[in-house]
Motif scaffolding. Structure first.
Motif, mmCIF file in Angstrom:
data_model
loop_
_atom_site.group_PDB
_atom_site.id
_atom_site.type_symbol
_atom_site.label_atom_id
_atom_site.label_comp_id
_atom_site.label_asym_id
_atom_site.label_seq_id
_atom_site.Cartn_x
_atom_site.Cartn_y
_atom_site.Cartn_z
ATOM 1 N N ASP A 56 0.840 -1.194 0.000
ATOM 2 C CA ASP A 56 0.000 0.000 0.000
ATOM 3 C C ASP A 56 0.874 1.242 0.000
ATOM 4 O OD1 ASP A 56 -2.203 -1.630 0.089
ATOM 5 O OD2 ASP A 56 -2.608 -1.313 2.222
ATOM 6 N N LEU A 57 0.468 2.268 -0.756
ATOM 7 C CA LEU A 57 1.262 3.484 -0.919
ATOM 8 C C LEU A 57 0.490 4.703 -0.425
ATOM 9 C CD1 LEU A 57 2.554 2.828 -4.557
ATOM 10 C CD2 LEU A 57 3.713 2.280 -2.411
ATOM 11 N N TYR A 58 1.193 5.574 0.290
ATOM 12 C CA TYR A 58 0.615 6.808 0.795
ATOM 13 C C TYR A 58 1.606 7.945 0.569
ATOM 14 C CZ TYR A 58 -2.394 3.559 3.372
ATOM 15 O OH TYR A 58 -3.256 2.549 3.706
ATOM 16 N N GLU A 59 1.113 9.084 0.119
ATOM 17 C CA GLU A 59 1.984 10.259 0.018
ATOM 18 C C GLU A 59 1.933 11.020 1.323
ATOM 19 O OE1 GLU A 59 3.233 13.935 -2.907
ATOM 20 O OE2 GLU A 59 1.334 12.893 -3.280
ATOM 21 N N ILE A 60 3.099 11.455 1.791
ATOM 22 C CA ILE A 60 3.203 12.219 3.028
ATOM 23 C C ILE A 60 3.422 13.683 2.673
ATOM 24 C CG2 ILE A 60 4.432 12.498 5.215
ATOM 25 C CD1 ILE A 60 5.442 9.633 4.897
ATOM 26 N N THR A 61 2.579 14.550 3.211
ATOM 27 C CA THR A 61 2.758 15.991 3.062
ATOM 28 C C THR A 61 2.900 16.602 4.447
ATOM 29 O OG1 THR A 61 0.352 16.282 2.975
ATOM 30 C CG2 THR A 61 1.527 16.128 0.873
ATOM 31 N N TYR A 62 3.696 17.642 4.522
ATOM 32 C CA TYR A 62 3.983 18.282 5.803
ATOM 33 C C TYR A 62 3.383 19.680 5.805
ATOM 34 C CZ TYR A 62 7.272 14.460 6.476
ATOM 35 O OH TYR A 62 7.836 13.207 6.612
ATOM 36 N N GLY A 63 2.477 19.926 6.758
ATOM 37 C CA GLY A 63 1.839 21.223 6.893
ATOM 38 C C GLY A 63 1.922 21.736 8.312
ATOM 39 N N ALA A 64 1.153 22.768 8.594
ATOM 40 C CA ALA A 64 1.173 23.378 9.925
ATOM 41 C C ALA A 64 0.704 22.410 11.003
ATOM 42 C CB ALA A 64 0.300 24.633 9.926
ATOM 43 N N GLY A 66 1.306 19.213 11.028
ATOM 44 C CA GLY A 66 2.151 18.023 11.037
ATOM 45 C C GLY A 66 1.970 17.203 9.772
ATOM 46 N N PRO A 67 2.581 16.031 9.722
ATOM 47 C CA PRO A 67 2.501 15.206 8.505
ATOM 48 C C PRO A 67 1.112 14.615 8.298
ATOM 49 C CG PRO A 67 3.688 14.049 10.253
ATOM 50 C CD PRO A 67 3.446 15.434 10.758
ATOM 51 N N GLN A 68 0.692 14.585 7.043
ATOM 52 C CA GLN A 68 -0.566 13.974 6.652
ATOM 53 C C GLN A 68 -0.296 12.915 5.591
ATOM 54 O OE1 GLN A 68 -3.533 14.834 8.073
ATOM 55 N NE2 GLN A 68 -2.515 16.377 9.360
ATOM 56 N N GLU A 69 -0.967 11.758 5.708
ATOM 57 C CA GLU A 69 -0.795 10.674 4.747
ATOM 58 C C GLU A 69 -2.052 10.526 3.883
ATOM 59 O OE1 GLU A 69 0.506 7.026 6.460
ATOM 60 O OE2 GLU A 69 2.116 7.953 7.624
ATOM 61 N N ARG A 112 9.797 14.577 -2.755
ATOM 62 C CA ARG A 112 8.509 14.047 -2.327
ATOM 63 C C ARG A 112 8.732 12.873 -1.369
ATOM 64 N NH1 ARG A 112 7.630 16.199 -7.352
ATOM 65 N NH2 ARG A 112 5.606 17.226 -7.675
ATOM 66 N N TYR A 113 7.703 12.617 -0.528
ATOM 67 C CA TYR A 113 7.836 11.660 0.564
ATOM 68 C C TYR A 113 6.642 10.701 0.550
ATOM 69 C CZ TYR A 113 10.681 15.674 1.812
ATOM 70 O OH TYR A 113 11.566 16.714 1.763
#
Length: 242
Positions: A56-64, A66-69, A112-113
């Motif tokens: 399973d694949l999830y993209e991690i984004t970093y915002g105010a 914290g990280p979101q998948e 990208r993460y």
């Protein structure tokens, strides 16, 4: 030929009450360097029964906050954007190994993460494992009969920009050290530890730390103590002491 191989892999379906797959994914952090187009990840099974592993694949984004998948899905035109695992289903025999290839599709103008989860499952209908119904039921019954826990693992996958640039800046003051990543790709601090000064230093347990682009990490400065680490920038390793 495929049926023959599948039958061999499923030969362990006569499981004992304690038999279970036991997968190992190797490193927890993996990196797709700027010059690479794909990365081969090996998954091994040291258990006593076949492992059916879903990727399973999830993209991690970093915002105010914290990280979101975010789970990766196909676009409306049927094309997948971002990271792809091929194959995304692995059948790994006992004491065996299989590999999946991670590829990135799209612009690599920034880093990208992703989180890649390797999850052992009991095969179900229409789940792309293509296991005959009688063998699927036998496997399911054997797993449910024993006291078995199917343990999955997650790894972080970092896709570096095509034109990777490293620019690490270290500063020292009377009270702290700071390391700023002024480049466009993550810097890895490996074997990071604080040690006493002298000919026979005593060190704290070592650890691993990542410094993302545009970020600064700080360490308190302690009299009589020295900070050691290997600064990993892509393929280059720089032993560092401050």
């Amino acid at each position: 030929m495929y049926k023959f191989i599948l039958a061999a892999l499923l030969g362990a379906l006569s499981l004992s009450a304690t038999a279970a797959p036991d997968i190992y994914i190797g490193t927890v952090y993996d990196y797709l360097d700027g010059a690479q187009s794909s990365y081969r990840k090996r998954i091994s099974n040291s258990g006593d029964s076949t492992a059916f592993v879903r990727v399973d694949l999830y993209e991690i984004t970093y915002g105010a906050d914290g990280p979101q998948e975010t789970p990766l899905h196909s676009a409306p035109d049927g094309q997948r954007r971002g990271l792809i695992a091929t194959p995304s289903r692995l059948i790994i025999p006992p004491k065996g190994m299989q590999a999946t290839r991670l590829l990135f599709q799209g612009e690599r103008d920034r880093e990208r993460y992703y989180r890649v989860r390797y999850i052992p499952v009991v095969p179900e209908k229409d789940d792309q494992f293509a296991v005959p119904e009688d063998e699927r039921q036998a496997y399911k019954a054997a797993v449910e009969t024993g006291i078995n826990v199917l343990t999955g693992y997650g790894a972080i996958f970092i896709v570096r920009p095509t034109h990777t640039r490293f620019d690490t800046r270290i500063e020292q003051t009377d009270t702290h050290y700071s390391l700023t990543n002024a480049g466009n790709s993550t810097v890895v601090l490996e074997d990071l530890k604080e040690c006493s000064a002298g000919d026979e230093p005593v060190c704290d347990p070592s650890r691993l730390q990542h410094v993302m682009p545009g970020k600064t990490t700080r360490f308190e400065r302690t009299p009589g103590r020295v900070l050691h680490f290997k600064r990993i920038e892509g393929d280059a390793s720089h032993p560092t002491q401050v």
